[in-house]
Design an enzyme around this catalytic site. Structure first.
Site, PDB file in Angstrom:
ATOM      1  N   CYS A 135       0.812  -1.224   0.000  1.00 25.90           N
ATOM      2  CA  CYS A 135       0.000   0.000   0.000  1.00 25.90           C
ATOM      3  C   CYS A 135       0.856   1.291   0.000  1.00 25.90           C
ATOM      4  CB  CYS A 135      -0.967  -0.004   1.177  1.00 25.90           C
ATOM      5  SG  CYS A 135      -0.294  -0.737   2.672  1.00 25.90           S
ATOM      6  N   GLN A 162       1.441   5.133   9.105  1.00 27.04           N
ATOM      7  CA  GLN A 162       0.504   4.175   8.508  1.00 27.04           C
ATOM      8  C   GLN A 162      -0.690   3.873   9.412  1.00 27.04           C
ATOM      9  OE1 GLN A 162       4.247   2.016   6.358  1.00 27.04           O
ATOM     10  NE2 GLN A 162       2.394   0.798   6.372  1.00 27.04           N
ATOM     11  N   ARG A 268       3.513   2.845  12.470  1.00 30.07           N
ATOM     12  CA  ARG A 268       2.052   2.747  12.594  1.00 30.07           C
ATOM     13  C   ARG A 268       1.564   3.856  13.521  1.00 30.07           C
ATOM     14  NH1 ARG A 268      -0.321  -0.383   9.479  1.00 30.07           N
ATOM     15  NH2 ARG A 268       0.651  -2.327  10.166  1.00 30.07           N
ATOM     16  N   HIS A 275      -2.975   6.089   4.778  1.00 32.57           N
ATOM     17  CA  HIS A 275      -1.551   6.155   5.098  1.00 32.57           C
ATOM     18  C   HIS A 275      -0.999   7.517   4.665  1.00 32.57           C
ATOM     19  CE1 HIS A 275      -1.582   2.034   6.076  1.00 32.57           C
ATOM     20  NE2 HIS A 275      -0.983   1.513   5.030  1.00 32.57           N
TER      21      HIS A 275
HETATM   22  P1  NAP Z   1      -9.368  -9.885   6.341  1.00 34.19           P
HETATM   23  O1  NAP Z   1     -10.213  -8.679   6.546  1.00 34.19           O
HETATM   24  O2  NAP Z   1      -8.786 -10.541   7.553  1.00 34.19           O
HETATM   25  O3  NAP Z   1     -10.268 -10.988   5.544  1.00 34.19           O
HETATM   26  C1  NAP Z   1      -9.737 -12.244   5.134  1.00 34.19           C
HETATM   27  C2  NAP Z   1     -10.800 -13.354   5.297  1.00 34.19           C
HETATM   28  O4  NAP Z   1     -11.088 -13.593   6.666  1.00 34.19           O
HETATM   29  C3  NAP Z   1     -12.163 -13.092   4.711  1.00 34.19           C
HETATM   30  O5  NAP Z   1     -12.164 -13.224   3.329  1.00 34.19           O
HETATM   31  C4  NAP Z   1     -13.005 -14.168   5.375  1.00 34.19           C
HETATM   32  O6  NAP Z   1     -12.873 -15.392   4.654  1.00 34.19           O
HETATM   33  C5  NAP Z   1     -12.326 -14.340   6.731  1.00 34.19           C
HETATM   34  N1  NAP Z   1     -13.160 -13.833   7.848  1.00 34.19           N
HETATM   35  C6  NAP Z   1     -13.307 -14.446   9.031  1.00 34.19           C
HETATM   36  N2  NAP Z   1     -14.121 -13.754   9.832  1.00 34.19           N
HETATM   37  C7  NAP Z   1     -14.506 -12.660   9.155  1.00 34.19           C
HETATM   38  C8  NAP Z   1     -15.355 -11.570   9.459  1.00 34.19           C
HETATM   39  N3  NAP Z   1     -15.960 -11.448  10.642  1.00 34.19           N
HETATM   40  N4  NAP Z   1     -15.531 -10.599   8.540  1.00 34.19           N
HETATM   41  C9  NAP Z   1     -14.929 -10.687   7.347  1.00 34.19           C
HETATM   42  N5  NAP Z   1     -14.130 -11.708   6.999  1.00 34.19           N
HETATM   43  C10 NAP Z   1     -13.902 -12.709   7.900  1.00 34.19           C
HETATM   44  O7  NAP Z   1      -8.144  -9.611   5.365  1.00 34.19           O
HETATM   45  P2  NAP Z   1      -7.704  -8.231   4.615  1.00 34.19           P
HETATM   46  O8  NAP Z   1      -7.189  -7.256   5.593  1.00 34.19           O
HETATM   47  O9  NAP Z   1      -8.798  -7.849   3.709  1.00 34.19           O
HETATM   48  O10 NAP Z   1      -6.438  -8.757   3.775  1.00 34.19           O
HETATM   49  C11 NAP Z   1      -6.562  -9.686   2.724  1.00 34.19           C
HETATM   50  C12 NAP Z   1      -5.252  -9.794   1.966  1.00 34.19           C
HETATM   51  O11 NAP Z   1      -4.969  -8.538   1.351  1.00 34.19           O
HETATM   52  C13 NAP Z   1      -4.015 -10.097   2.821  1.00 34.19           C
HETATM   53  O12 NAP Z   1      -3.127 -10.919   2.093  1.00 34.19           O
HETATM   54  C14 NAP Z   1      -3.384  -8.773   3.059  1.00 34.19           C
HETATM   55  O13 NAP Z   1      -2.009  -8.859   3.315  1.00 34.19           O
HETATM   56  C15 NAP Z   1      -3.650  -8.107   1.715  1.00 34.19           C
HETATM   57  N6  NAP Z   1      -3.648  -6.666   1.785  1.00 34.19           N
HETATM   58  C16 NAP Z   1      -4.254  -6.085   2.827  1.00 34.19           C
HETATM   59  C17 NAP Z   1      -4.268  -4.711   2.900  1.00 34.19           C
HETATM   60  C18 NAP Z   1      -4.941  -4.069   4.066  1.00 34.19           C
HETATM   61  O14 NAP Z   1      -4.976  -2.865   4.068  1.00 34.19           O
HETATM   62  N7  NAP Z   1      -5.500  -4.751   5.035  1.00 34.19           N
HETATM   63  C19 NAP Z   1      -3.665  -3.932   1.897  1.00 34.19           C
HETATM   64  C20 NAP Z   1      -3.065  -4.563   0.794  1.00 34.19           C
HETATM   65  C21 NAP Z   1      -3.079  -5.955   0.767  1.00 34.19           C
HETATM   66  P3  NAP Z   1     -14.052 -16.455   4.516  1.00 34.19           P
HETATM   67  O15 NAP Z   1     -15.250 -15.755   3.929  1.00 34.19           O
HETATM   68  O16 NAP Z   1     -13.458 -17.456   3.576  1.00 34.19           O
HETATM   69  O17 NAP Z   1     -14.299 -16.960   5.893  1.00 34.19           O
END
Ligand code: NAP
Length: 372
Positions: A135, A162, A268, A275
């Site tokens: 990001c 961040q 952070r 960010h």
């Molecule tokens: P996240 O919010 O933790 O979501 C990942 C998965 O967790 C969901 O698809 C879902 O899968 C599961 N999950 C379990 N309980 C949940 C709930 N209560 N609400 C929503 N989902 C739940 O992950 P993320 O932050 O979006 O990141 C995803 C990927 O993108 C990572 O590899 C990260 O490194 C990358 N990334 C993140 C960011 C960022 O800003 N966070 C920026 C760039 C890249 P199921 O539906 O299969 O259970």
């Protein structure tokens, strides 16, 4: 219509992707299939008004039917599933938010306003793996695109501020919980007109260090404090987040622009989803401030140059003003008194939009345009 499989659609990045695809009416152009790692068989979301059930995100045969897979599920999922699709000689396109494949030879880091030509060439060469960048890297490169494209940058020192969102949904929630706990610890005293500020400060400090203070995700207080380390310790003095600055920036630029040196410290802070970065830039050429501002503001259509004055900086160059928009704000641009051709800049962008979901959405559209 292309069959697009979405994994991670209900996570934080995935939800922003769904929101953007809805805003841009992208669902009218695709046949969407929604996968899950935890709720197989339940009703799928109705973004396209198509009735369907959630499919098993570990079923290689179901995934293998897709023309394009977009994964916002995380690195562990990519590590497990991507090689299995390769093993069955799947011919589709894999678009990913996770960092796992970013530095792999077969993957291109996508940031099409800047590396659209590289994407075009990679597509012609048969590339099938497209990964969103880190990001801070994507936001920084978009902010200084005009300088990069005119080959004016020798090096950049980026000191980041961040947001909690970069660490995930649970961390964002924990920041709010911490803020609430700090406020609760002095709520009665704040109402008192004759409050003593040193008392308030002492009570919040005490709360921050109490065992009862919620630090499950960050491990330490973020609200009322900051955390000067992001991602793994590479044990050479750098964090992995800092390493990404140089490595990913230059992978994005490679083949089409001169490489630039990038280094700095990643920190952070207690903001929600945008960010910020304080940049020191060493220019290769003699440019005056007007020329520099011109290059920056013409970099791309999302960059917003904020005039370097107090009023406009505090109003428009902040996470509060940029969050939820595609704007890449950049300001505080001035020549530094530290040597020749050194400038400062401060930039802010929504890390869930341009920092995560938007490059993936745009990559999907590029493929749809090419393949119908
Ligand atoms: P996240 O919010 O933790 O979501 C990942 C998965 O967790 C969901 O698809 C879902 O899968 C599961 N999950 C379990 N309980 C949940 C709930 N209560 N609400 C929503 N989902 C739940 O992950 P993320 O932050 O979006 O990141 C995803 C990927 O993108 C990572 O590899 C990260 O490194 C990358 N990334 C993140 C960011 C960022 O800003 N966070 C920026 C760039 C890249 P199921 O539906 O299969 O259970």
């Amino acid at each position: 219509m292309k069959k697009i499989g979405f994994i991670g659609w209900r996570g934080m990045v995935g939800s922003v992707l769904m929101e953007r695809m809805t805003q841009e009416k992208d669902f009218d152009k695709v046949d969407p299939f929604f996968f899950t790692t935890s709720q197989v068989g339940e009703k799928a979301p109705s973004y396209s008004h198509k009735e369907s059930c959630l499919l098993d995100a570990y079923s290689i045969s179901e995934l293998g039917k897709m023309d394009i897979i977009i994964s916002c599920q995380g690195g562990n999922y990519t590590e497990e599933v991507y090689p299995k699709l390769k093993d069955i000689k799947w011919k589709g396109h894999w678009i990913d938010a996770a960092s796992t494949l970013r530095m792999h030879k077969e993957a291109l880091i996508v940031l099409d306003p800047l590396n659209g030509d590289a994407i075009e060439q990679a597509y012609i060469n048969g590339n099938k793996t497209w990964v969103g960048g880190n990001c801070t890297v994507s936001l920084m490169l978009l902010a200084i695109q005009g300088l990069v494209e005119s080959n004016a940058v020798e090096w950049v020192s980026s000191m980041t501020y961040q947001a909690a969102s970069g660490a995930g949904a649970r961390n964002m929630k924990e920041l709010l919980v911490q803020m609430g706990e700090l406020h609760s610890s002095v709520a009665n005293k704040i109402e008192d007109k004759s409050y003593n500020i040193l008392d308030l400060d002492k009570d919040t400090q005490k709360k921050m260090h109490a065992k009862s203070f919620t630090t499950t995700e960050f491990g330490v207080p973020l609200a009322g404090s900051l955390i000067p380390w992001i991602d793994q310790d590479l044990e050479d003095g750098r964090s992995k987040e800092e390493w990404k600055g140089q490595a990913e920036s230059n992978k994005i630029l490679s083949g089409y622009f001169d490489s630039i040196k990038v280094d700095g410290l990643c920190v952070r802070i207690g903001t929600m989803r945008s960010h910020s970065q304080a940049l020191t830039i060493k220019l290769k050429k003699d440019l005056n401030i007007k020329e520099i501002n011109n290059l920056i503001s013409n970099g791309n259509k999302w960059v917003k140059l904020i005039p370097n004055n107090k009023q406009e900086s505090i109003k428009s160059l902040t996470p509060a003003s940029v969050s939820g928009t595609l704007d890449i704000a950049i300001g505080r641009v001035r020549m530094l008194d530290l040597g020749n051709n050194l400038i400062s800049a401060f930039t802010v962008g929504d890390q869930l939009l341009w920092g995560a979901a938007e490059p993936l959405r745009r990559m999907m559209n590029i493929l749809i345009q090419k393949e119908g």
